[in-house]
Enzyme design. Structure first.
Site, PDB file in Angstrom:
ATOM      1  NE  ARG A 135      -0.895  31.912  40.899  1.00 25.67           N
ATOM      2  CZ  ARG A 135      -1.444  30.702  40.820  1.00 25.67           C
ATOM      3  NH1 ARG A 135      -2.266  30.291  41.770  1.00 25.67           N
ATOM      4  NH2 ARG A 135      -1.184  29.906  39.807  1.00 25.67           N
ATOM      5  CG  ASP A 161       0.396  43.969  34.277  1.00 22.94           C
ATOM      6  OD1 ASP A 161       0.243  42.938  33.588  1.00 22.94           O
ATOM      7  OD2 ASP A 161      -0.416  44.911  34.281  1.00 22.94           O
ATOM      8  N   GLY A 162       2.673  41.206  33.377  1.00 20.19           N
ATOM      9  CA  GLY A 162       3.167  40.697  32.090  1.00 20.19           C
ATOM     10  C   GLY A 162       2.649  41.472  30.892  1.00 20.19           C
ATOM     11  CG  ASP A 213       0.414  28.076  31.575  1.00 26.92           C
ATOM     12  OD1 ASP A 213      -0.508  27.631  30.867  1.00 26.92           O
ATOM     13  OD2 ASP A 213       0.637  27.672  32.738  1.00 26.92           O
ATOM     14  CG  ASP A 257       2.503  34.646  38.553  1.00 27.92           C
ATOM     15  OD1 ASP A 257       2.168  33.668  37.847  1.00 27.92           O
ATOM     16  OD2 ASP A 257       1.680  35.340  39.188  1.00 27.92           O
ATOM     17  N   GLY A 265       4.897  27.310  39.097  1.00 27.72           N
ATOM     18  CA  GLY A 265       6.216  26.938  38.594  1.00 27.72           C
ATOM     19  C   GLY A 265       6.333  25.556  37.966  1.00 27.72           C
ATOM     20  N   GLY A 266       5.205  24.876  37.786  1.00 25.19           N
ATOM     21  CA  GLY A 266       5.259  23.526  37.208  1.00 25.19           C
ATOM     22  C   GLY A 266       5.950  23.513  35.852  1.00 25.19           C
ATOM     23  CE  LYS A 267       1.597  24.513  31.475  1.00 20.21           C
ATOM     24  NZ  LYS A 267       0.827  24.900  32.678  1.00 20.21           N
ATOM     25  CB  CYS A 281      -5.837  24.456  32.333  1.00 24.39           C
ATOM     26  SG  CYS A 281      -5.948  25.702  33.604  1.00 24.39           S
TER      27      CYS A 281
HETATM   28  N1  SAM Z   1       2.629  28.379  34.348  1.00 16.70           N
HETATM   29  C1  SAM Z   1       2.195  28.077  35.686  1.00 16.70           C
HETATM   30  C2  SAM Z   1       2.583  26.663  36.030  1.00 16.70           C
HETATM   31  O1  SAM Z   1       2.763  25.852  35.123  1.00 16.70           O
HETATM   32  O2  SAM Z   1       2.723  26.364  37.222  1.00 16.70           O
HETATM   33  C3  SAM Z   1       0.709  28.314  35.862  1.00 16.70           C
HETATM   34  C4  SAM Z   1       0.292  29.698  35.497  1.00 16.70           C
HETATM   35  S1  SAM Z   1      -1.374  30.078  35.922  1.00 16.70           S
HETATM   36  C5  SAM Z   1      -2.251  29.236  34.706  1.00 16.70           C
HETATM   37  C6  SAM Z   1      -1.507  31.725  35.434  1.00 16.70           C
HETATM   38  C7  SAM Z   1      -0.683  32.689  36.240  1.00 16.70           C
HETATM   39  O3  SAM Z   1      -0.772  33.965  35.623  1.00 16.70           O
HETATM   40  C8  SAM Z   1      -1.136  32.901  37.679  1.00 16.70           C
HETATM   41  O4  SAM Z   1      -0.118  32.504  38.560  1.00 16.70           O
HETATM   42  C9  SAM Z   1      -1.384  34.404  37.776  1.00 16.70           C
HETATM   43  O5  SAM Z   1      -0.938  34.959  38.998  1.00 16.70           O
HETATM   44  C10 SAM Z   1      -0.578  34.926  36.618  1.00 16.70           C
HETATM   45  N2  SAM Z   1      -1.009  36.227  36.075  1.00 16.70           N
HETATM   46  C11 SAM Z   1      -2.241  36.756  36.032  1.00 16.70           C
HETATM   47  N3  SAM Z   1      -2.215  37.958  35.471  1.00 16.70           N
HETATM   48  C12 SAM Z   1      -0.924  38.211  35.143  1.00 16.70           C
HETATM   49  C13 SAM Z   1      -0.243  39.305  34.555  1.00 16.70           C
HETATM   50  N4  SAM Z   1      -0.908  40.418  34.179  1.00 16.70           N
HETATM   51  N5  SAM Z   1       1.085  39.219  34.404  1.00 16.70           N
HETATM   52  C14 SAM Z   1       1.773  38.125  34.786  1.00 16.70           C
HETATM   53  N6  SAM Z   1       1.184  37.060  35.367  1.00 16.70           N
HETATM   54  C15 SAM Z   1      -0.148  37.100  35.533  1.00 16.70           C
END
Ligand code: SAM
Length: 374
Positions: free
Chosen positions: A199, A227-228, A245, A194, A175-177, A300
């Protein structure tokens, strides 16, 4: 002599070592002479920034400034506004001192984004590696600042959220962003999603620790755990802004921590699938944006395959399979503004990237901004 228990189970090659081998092979070719210094920085202690929480009653900014920190966003706000006016033809060369390679065929547009005056993130000066103390709760239990890689603020600034916008944060946990976006206090409706249930719980805890309850109601903020990649099945052509992200090889974590490391042998298949997952997520984000809407893709990692190649394919597939025309928005004016705080990769064909540096050990953060023309 009793053999220590871990001797039998400890992998011969720990994931951090496999990650280093992988990075050496890939990034020495990709970054050339820049790689040795980036490598040293990646293997050294990272630097944090403190995102000031405007919702908190604690007056943290003055305290942090008294400790020697500076708000790298407000600091250059006045300068930024003049830089961000319509740049003249050829401004790329003027701004960067290097010409951009333009082998990528999508048209590029100069960014005319306005920085929100409400986003404040403080860092200790260049070369100063003082650590922040943990944030304290105010009288309502809200924390005064959130510690994050200061470079993670940049994709949120690039998203250029304006008053009344509806925004989707497709991969939002922890959740930072999302917190950065909420600091603008301009968003009409924010959807944070997410896929991971655990998470998402963490994301909820973060939001509850930083944002007052009246801003967390369903009509202002929706928290989902879909699922995004399947977002298009639910909602299309909807949001003014979409942040994608994505999960990636998280280079810094992979090089430093054996726990939960994507380079562990058991996660090889997952790691190999990442570029496809990233592509599907970006395509879903593009579809979720409204025509005229803007999308920021971020990671990242330094990996070209997870950055530039994903964006190139997404732009192509959006056009071929979904009839969506996109324009790449040139973020060089943004990186130019923040050149004193971060080190940016030179000559990137598509998007911008903060590269770690010992004196400013932020990143890596890659970001690329797309605008939907249709
Ligand atoms: N944006 C977040 C932040 O700033 O705190 C960090 C995000 S992290 C880089 C990537 C996230 O994508 C993870 O929390 C992971 O659980 C999620 N993720 C992975 N596959 C996904 C999907 N198919 N749909 C949605 N989220 C997904």
């Amino acid at each position: 002599r009793v053999k220590e228990k871990w001797a039998a189970t400890r992998p011969k090659y720990p994931p951090t070592r496999l990650a280093l081998q992988h990075c050496d092979a890939t990034y020495s070719a990709q970054l050339g002479s820049l790689w040795p210094s980036v490598r040293v920085a990646l293997l050294s202690e990272r630097k944090y920034g403190a995102l000031v929480n405007n919702f908190s009653y604690e007056t943290v900014l003055a305290n942090l400034q008294a400790q020697g920190c500076r708000d790298f966003i407000s600091d250059i706000h006045t300068e930024a506004q003049s830089c961000l006016q319509e740049p003249k033809v050829g401004a790329d060369e003027e701004l960067s001192g290097v010409s951009m390679k333009t082998s990528f065929s999508a048209s590029q547009q100069h960014s005319t984004l306005q920085l929100s005056p409400n986003i404040k993130c403080v860092v200790f000066p260049r070369g100063d590696i003082t650590r922040f103390k943990p944030a304290r709760p105010d009288m309502y239990g809200l924390l005064g600042y959130y510690l994050m890689d200061a470079a993670s603020v940049l994709p949120c600034l690039a998203l250029d959220v304006q008053e009344g916008h509806s925004v989707l944060d497709l991969c939002a946990a922890p959740g930072g962003k999302s917190l950065v976006l909420l600091q603008t206090q301009a968003i009409r409706f924010l959807c944070v999603n997410d896929v991971s249930a655990s998470r998402t719980l963490r994301l909820k805890r973060v939001l509850n620790s930083y944002v007052p309850r009246q801003f967390l109601t369903d009509d202002i903020l929706r928290i989902t755990s879909f699922d995004g990649t399947k977002w298009g099945e639910v909602e299309r052509n909807t949001f003014d802004r979409v942040l994608v992200d994505v999960p990636c090889t998280t280079d810094r974590h992979s090089l430093m921590e054996d726990d939960n490391n994507i380079f562990s042998k058991s996660r090889t298949a997952e790691r190999r699938r990442l570029p496809q997952l990233q592509l599907e997520l970006l395509l879903a984000g593009i579809e979720a944006a409204c025509p005229g809407g803007e999308i920021v893709y971020s990671t990242c990692t330094l990996s070209q395959i997870q950055n530039l190649s994903v964006v190139e394919q997404a732009v192509y597939l959006a056009r071929e399979n979904h009839g969506i025309q996109l324009e790449v928005v040139n973020l060089r004016p943004l990186t130019h503004m923040f050149r004193k705080t971060f080190h940016f990769a030179p000559d990137l064909q598509l998007g911008e990237m903060v590269v770690p540096h010992l004196a400013a050990n932020f990143g890596p953060i890659y970001m690329c901004k797309l605008k939907r023309l249709t």
